[in-house]
Design an enzyme around this catalytic site. Structure first.
Site, PDB file in Angstrom:
ATOM      1  N   HIS A   1      36.195  33.966  37.587  1.00  0.00           N
ATOM      2  CA  HIS A   1      36.790  32.964  36.710  1.00  0.00           C
ATOM      3  C   HIS A   1      37.730  32.037  37.484  1.00  0.00           C
ATOM      4  CE1 HIS A   1      36.041  35.316  32.703  1.00  0.00           C
ATOM      5  NE2 HIS A   1      34.937  35.123  33.423  1.00  0.00           N
TER       6      HIS A   1
ATOM      7  N   GLU B   1      40.878  31.197  36.885  1.00  0.00           N
ATOM      8  CA  GLU B   1      42.206  31.782  37.121  1.00  0.00           C
ATOM      9  C   GLU B   1      42.144  32.805  38.253  1.00  0.00           C
ATOM     10  OE1 GLU B   1      41.703  31.504  32.548  1.00  0.00           O
ATOM     11  OE2 GLU B   1      40.439  31.793  34.319  1.00  0.00           O
TER      12      GLU B   1
ATOM     13  N   CYS C   1      40.837  35.339  30.152  1.00  0.00           N
ATOM     14  CA  CYS C   1      40.225  36.580  29.653  1.00  0.00           C
ATOM     15  C   CYS C   1      41.162  37.740  29.982  1.00  0.00           C
ATOM     16  CB  CYS C   1      38.863  36.787  30.292  1.00  0.00           C
ATOM     17  SG  CYS C   1      38.950  37.225  32.049  1.00  0.00           S
TER      18      CYS C   1
ATOM     19  N   CYS D   1      41.583  38.382  33.903  1.00  0.00           N
ATOM     20  CA  CYS D   1      42.444  37.371  34.519  1.00  0.00           C
ATOM     21  C   CYS D   1      43.885  37.523  34.054  1.00  0.00           C
ATOM     22  CB  CYS D   1      41.930  35.971  34.189  1.00  0.00           C
ATOM     23  SG  CYS D   1      40.389  35.539  35.028  1.00  0.00           S
TER      24      CYS D   1
END
Length: 335
Positions: A263, A265, A291, A294
């Site tokens: 992801h 992040e 999420c 993260c």
């Protein structure tokens, strides 16, 4: 700001433009736009041909065509001076830019005639009577596609009378600039808009076929790390078939164990670690709320605040965990 210049022949428009150019204004001439077309037609650059070609362009493209052409050249981050405006419709097109101001540069006819003689151009009128007669033809026209100097002058917000010295002309120009500077409001994005828009640009680098997401990490209003979602460094891009889950377009929230993509992040945090940068006390801007995985990385990295643009489908638990850990969370929408 954008300063438009209109005025009679030899009133000093070009001199004002040259002075503004020394003040870092970029120059656009509507006459030069006409000259480009004359050169393309293989015609001689004369005053008569310029007028004729300008009228022709207005007949074909509408009376504001030259103004529209000038607007196309304008960039948001520059000041401009636009010379040789001769039709009210050109002013109307330029005025669509809310930072536009029109100056009328004028001088007494006798003075302007003397200036025309010093130019020693063959196409200029050789007698004062001829000079005045030519000007009358340009001053007003019932045909809206032709030059209409009188109507254009009436639309000017400021007027410069150039009967004196060059120094006086410069002083008059400076005075008018100071008068309009209060009306000219520089529009700057706030910090949230600034950083979120940068995050959106970073997201365009994503190689994920399902969703483009990015995060940037800020410390002391300085970007210290960026990341976008995609497959790991050195592996096949998701857009090239590198991630089985994304390329099967699995239903949201399912088959997460098959996703090879990191992801945004996650990549921003890992990139900081890769380059030995501490994230303690920083702020993370992300185009989607984080999420759960993260979220745990954000907390353990010491990030103090998360600003997100769009809600992630699995939103509830990650946000609750961030707040429980003392991380400030807020949404800032940027379309």
């Amino acid at each position: 700001m954008i300063i438009g210049l209109t005025g009679e022949n030899c009133a000093g428009k070009t001199t004002v433009a040259e002075y503004l150019m020394k003040k870092s204004f970029y120059y656009i001439s509507l006459s030069d736009l006409i000259r480009e077309d004359l050169k393309a037609d293989g015609k001689e650059i004369t005053r008569e041909n310029l007028i004729e070609k300008g009228n022709e362009l207005r007949e074909k493209g509408g009376s504001g065509i030259l103004g529209r052409k000038a607007v196309e050249k304008v960039q948001e981050d520059k000041n401009y001076v636009v010379d040789s405006i001769r039709n009210p419709a050109e002013v109307e097109e330029l005025a669509k830019l809310d930072r536009f101001f029109l100056f009328h540069v004028t001088a007494d006819p006798e003075i302007r005639f003397k200036r025309s003689k010093t130019r020693e151009r063959e196409e200029d009128a050789q007698t004062f009577d001829a000079f005045v007669e030519i000007e009358k033809l340009e001053m007003e026209n019932e045909d809206k596609n032709k030059q209409n100097l009188k109507g254009t002058f009436e639309m000017a917000q400021k007027k410069i009378t150039n009967n004196g010295s060059l120094e006086e002309l410069h002083d008059s120009t400076d005075t008018l600039l100071s008068e309009i500077s209060g009306k000219f409001k520089l529009v700057r994005p706030n910090w949230d808009d600034y950083f979120m828009n940068i995050a959106k640009v970073v997201a365009t680098r994503s190689n994920c076929v399902k969703r483009k997401v990015a995060a940037i990490i800020i410390k002391d209003k300085r970007i210290i790390s960026t990341g976008y979602n995609g497959t790991p460094r050195g592996t096949k891009n998701c857009s090239e078939g590198g991630c089985p889950r994304c390329n099967n377009f699995s239903e949201g929230g399912t088959d997460l164990h098959l996703c090879f993509c990191s992801h945004g992040e996650e990549n921003a945090i890992v990139q900081a670690a890769y380059h030995g940068i501490s994230l303690k006390g920083s702020v993370l801007y992300t185009t989607f709320s984080p999420c759960l995985t993260c979220t745990k990385m954000i907390i353990n990295a010491g990030i103090e605040e998360v600003v997100y643009n769009t809600d992630y489908p699995l939103l509830k638990e990650p946000l609750a965990l961030l707040r429980d850990a003392g991380v400030e969370v807020r949404q800032h929408r940027v379309e």
